[in-house]
Design a protein around this motif. Structure first.
Motif, PDB file in Angstrom:
ATOM      1  N   GLY A 322      -2.492  -2.085  -0.717  1.00 11.76           N
ATOM      2  CA  GLY A 322      -2.535  -3.267  -1.552  1.00 11.76           C
ATOM      3  C   GLY A 322      -2.482  -4.526  -0.712  1.00 11.76           C
ATOM      4  N   PRO A 323      -2.467  -5.694  -1.352  1.00 12.13           N
ATOM      5  CA  PRO A 323      -2.356  -6.950  -0.602  1.00 12.13           C
ATOM      6  C   PRO A 323      -1.107  -7.018   0.262  1.00 12.13           C
ATOM      7  N   ASP A 324      -0.067  -6.255  -0.133  1.00 13.45           N
ATOM      8  CA  ASP A 324       1.181  -6.231   0.642  1.00 13.45           C
ATOM      9  C   ASP A 324       1.149  -5.198   1.771  1.00 13.45           C
ATOM     10  N   LEU A 325      -0.022  -4.543   1.962  1.00 14.36           N
ATOM     11  CA  LEU A 325      -0.235  -3.541   3.018  1.00 14.36           C
ATOM     12  C   LEU A 325       0.559  -2.265   2.776  1.00 14.36           C
ATOM     13  N   LEU A 326       0.905  -2.002   1.513  1.00  9.11           N
ATOM     14  CA  LEU A 326       1.619  -0.790   1.120  1.00  9.11           C
ATOM     15  C   LEU A 326       0.743   0.048   0.200  1.00  9.11           C
ATOM     16  N   VAL A 327       1.061   1.344   0.134  1.00  8.59           N
ATOM     17  CA  VAL A 327       0.369   2.247  -0.782  1.00  8.59           C
ATOM     18  C   VAL A 327       1.399   2.875  -1.712  1.00  8.59           C
ATOM     19  N   PRO A 328       1.022   3.168  -2.964  1.00  9.24           N
ATOM     20  CA  PRO A 328       1.980   3.740  -3.911  1.00  9.24           C
ATOM     21  C   PRO A 328       2.464   5.112  -3.462  1.00  9.24           C
ATOM     22  N   ASN A 329       3.708   5.437  -3.879  1.00  5.47           N
ATOM     23  CA  ASN A 329       4.297   6.737  -3.592  1.00  5.47           C
ATOM     24  C   ASN A 329       5.208   7.091  -4.754  1.00  5.47           C
ATOM     25  N   ALA A 330       5.696   8.327  -4.780  1.00  5.66           N
ATOM     26  CA  ALA A 330       6.471   8.793  -5.923  1.00  5.66           C
ATOM     27  C   ALA A 330       7.692   7.923  -6.205  1.00  5.66           C
ATOM     28  N   LEU A 331       8.530   7.683  -5.205  1.00  6.74           N
ATOM     29  CA  LEU A 331       9.749   6.912  -5.403  1.00  6.74           C
ATOM     30  C   LEU A 331       9.616   5.500  -4.871  1.00  6.74           C
ATOM     31  N   SER A 332       8.994   5.361  -3.720  1.00  2.00           N
ATOM     32  CA  SER A 332       8.852   4.051  -3.090  1.00  2.00           C
ATOM     33  C   SER A 332       7.464   3.947  -2.502  1.00  2.00           C
ATOM     34  N   THR A 333       6.959   2.723  -2.432  1.00  4.55           N
ATOM     35  CA  THR A 333       5.705   2.523  -1.734  1.00  4.55           C
ATOM     36  C   THR A 333       5.872   2.865  -0.260  1.00  4.55           C
ATOM     37  N   ARG A 334       4.752   3.205   0.374  1.00  2.00           N
ATOM     38  CA  ARG A 334       4.750   3.491   1.803  1.00  2.00           C
ATOM     39  C   ARG A 334       3.856   2.484   2.520  1.00  2.00           C
ATOM     40  N   PHE A 335       4.044   2.361   3.818  1.00  2.00           N
ATOM     41  CA  PHE A 335       3.147   1.521   4.597  1.00  2.00           C
ATOM     42  C   PHE A 335       1.758   2.145   4.634  1.00  2.00           C
ATOM     43  N   GLY A 336       0.747   1.281   4.705  1.00  2.00           N
ATOM     44  CA  GLY A 336      -0.616   1.756   4.801  1.00  2.00           C
ATOM     45  C   GLY A 336      -0.845   2.540   6.083  1.00  2.00           C
ATOM     46  N   PRO A 337      -1.965   3.275   6.168  1.00  2.00           N
ATOM     47  CA  PRO A 337      -2.256   4.076   7.363  1.00  2.00           C
ATOM     48  C   PRO A 337      -2.212   3.237   8.634  1.00  2.00           C
ATOM     49  N   GLY A 338      -1.488   3.744   9.630  1.00  2.00           N
ATOM     50  CA  GLY A 338      -1.371   3.040  10.899  1.00  2.00           C
ATOM     51  C   GLY A 338      -0.289   1.975  10.937  1.00  2.00           C
ATOM     52  N   LEU A 339       0.338   1.729   9.805  1.00  3.92           N
ATOM     53  CA  LEU A 339       1.377   0.689   9.710  1.00  3.92           C
ATOM     54  C   LEU A 339       2.754   1.331   9.572  1.00  3.92           C
ATOM     55  N   PRO A 340       3.777   0.670  10.061  1.00  8.17           N
ATOM     56  CA  PRO A 340       3.806  -0.650  10.711  1.00  8.17           C
ATOM     57  C   PRO A 340       3.481  -0.613  12.205  1.00  8.17           C
ATOM     58  N   ASN A 341       3.129   0.579  12.741  1.00  9.33           N
ATOM     59  CA  ASN A 341       2.995   0.736  14.192  1.00  9.33           C
ATOM     60  C   ASN A 341       1.982  -0.225  14.803  1.00  9.33           C
ATOM     61  N   GLU A 342       0.862  -0.459  14.103  1.00  6.77           N
ATOM     62  CA  GLU A 342      -0.170  -1.320  14.674  1.00  6.77           C
ATOM     63  C   GLU A 342       0.319  -2.752  14.815  1.00  6.77           C
ATOM     64  N   VAL A 343       1.083  -3.217  13.844  1.00  4.19           N
ATOM     65  CA  VAL A 343       1.629  -4.572  13.925  1.00  4.19           C
ATOM     66  C   VAL A 343       2.691  -4.640  15.020  1.00  4.19           C
ATOM     67  N   VAL A 344       3.560  -3.639  15.073  1.00  7.44           N
ATOM     68  CA  VAL A 344       4.618  -3.616  16.091  1.00  7.44           C
ATOM     69  C   VAL A 344       4.007  -3.588  17.493  1.00  7.44           C
ATOM     70  N   ALA A 345       2.986  -2.758  17.688  1.00  8.37           N
ATOM     71  CA  ALA A 345       2.354  -2.672  19.009  1.00  8.37           C
ATOM     72  C   ALA A 345       1.738  -4.007  19.400  1.00  8.37           C
ATOM     73  N   TRP A 346       1.106  -4.686  18.437  1.00 10.41           N
ATOM     74  CA  TRP A 346       0.513  -5.993  18.748  1.00 10.41           C
ATOM     75  C   TRP A 346       1.599  -6.993  19.132  1.00 10.41           C
ATOM     76  N   LEU A 347       2.701  -6.990  18.389  1.00 13.51           N
ATOM     77  CA  LEU A 347       3.793  -7.917  18.696  1.00 13.51           C
ATOM     78  C   LEU A 347       4.374  -7.658  20.076  1.00 13.51           C
TER      79      LEU A 347
END
Length: 350
Positions: A322-347
């Protein structure tokens, strides 16, 4: 721990309030102190599982710590669903009943009852409820990070700071818009666990460079004064209209100075294009993120052109999120594929 700033959420008063925090770092009491001689919660490390009806059980751990006299904190860790993990700096404990509310995400609440060496209860998130059982396994593990509320009228800012301040690291001000605000605490948690200091500002429904500049300047000053921050590596992550306002506030006379910029779901007006090109000319590292309906090849191409048209320009699209970079899940949303690792690696590469 919460600091109360008697200000309204407008640029001038917000600036004065946070300046007061930086200059007059006054002591305060936790809600545990205010409760007097209440029975303290049982310090320890607890392991067990979280189960949502019809779903496989998830491993979980709870650490209750006593880092300083009169102050307790707790950390829930769910390794397979990191978006459920959080640190709570305020513990409500009475008559063997423990209640933890997630900072900056009040719809996530952990309710537990102590039964010998066991905790039994539920993790409530919005309208979902999962059963949880935990058994004491020993002493608490070392703290991952600490969170502090900077309270004021109109919304609170939250400071997520890693416990290990021995090695200076990156820090950023996180500026969500109303669309990404519910996920901001999840991102702050994920980044803090990787050693990145995050100051999460309240969401706003409109933004412009004149409005954002003063509160951003103070936010950057707060980060520079935070133990463990590398003052040469302090940047900003902004979403939506705030991302456009950020780019414009970093150009021209009296411009803000930030070591790096992350812009999320930004629309490219002519003014924003001009500002981004100027930032690239100044060699300010820029990472552009798009999620949901914004994550199109056309949008990515427009952004790469705005960043100078270089191949490999740091533009990331997450069409399955979604716009928040999360995907729906049963109990809680999850980070999109490759996230948050791609952002952390860039930082970490900046």
């Amino acid at each position: 721990m919460m600091r109360h700033l008697p200000t309204c959420y407008n640029p001038t008063k917000w600036v004065l309030g946070l300046m007061w925090l930086v200059i007059a770092f006054a002591g305060c009491q936790s809600q545990q102190d205010q409760a007097g001689a209440a029975t303290p919660p049982p310090v320890g490390h607890y392991e067990g599982s979280i189960t949502l009806a019809g779903q496989p059980a998830m491993r979980a751990a709870l650490d209750i710590r006593h880092p300083s006299p009169g102050h307790y904190e707790a950390e829930l860790t769910v390794p397979t669903t990191g978006t459920l993990s959080f640190v709570a700096d305020t513990i409500f404990f009475n008559d063997n009943q423990l209640r933890l509310r997630r900072p900056a995400r009040p719809t996530q609440v952990l309710n537990l009852t102590l039964d010998g060496d066991f905790w039994r209860g539920s993790l409530d998130l919005d309208s979902a409820k999962a059963e949880i059982i935990l058994l004491k396994r020993g002493m608490p593990t070392p703290s991952t990070y600490r969170v502090e509320e900077l309270a004021q009228d109109g919304g609170s800012a939250w400071l997520f700071s890693p416990s290990d301040t021995g090695t200076p690291g990156a820090a950023l001000a996180l500026l969500p818009d109303t669309e990404t605000a519910p996920a901001a605490a999840l991102w702050a948690d994920a980044l803090a666990r990787e050693g990145i200091i995050v100051l999460m500002l309240p969401a706003v429904d409109s933004a412009s460079a004149p409005l954002e500049t003063p509160r951003l300047q103070v936010a950057l000053n707060v980060l520079r004064a935070t133990p463990g921050a590398d003052t040469a590596s302090i940047g900003v992550w902004a979403a939506g209209m705030r991302a456009a306002a950020l780019a414009e506030s970093m150009t021209g006379p009296g411009a803000l100075q930030a070591a790096f910029v992350i812009i999320q779901n930004v629309s490219l007006s002519s003014g924003t294009r001009t500002a981004l090109r100027e930032l690239r000319n100044q060699k300010v590292p820029i990472l552009a993120l798009y999620g949901g309906s914004n994550a199109t090849p056309q949008q990515a191409l427009l952004m790469r052109n705005a960043l100078g048209g270089r191949r490999g320009a740091p533009v990331r699209t997450y069409r399955g999120a979604g716009p928040d970079l999360l995907v729906p899940n049963a109990l809680s949303t999850r980070f999109g594929p490759g996230l948050p690792n791609e952002v952390v690696a860039w930082l970490h590469s900046q």
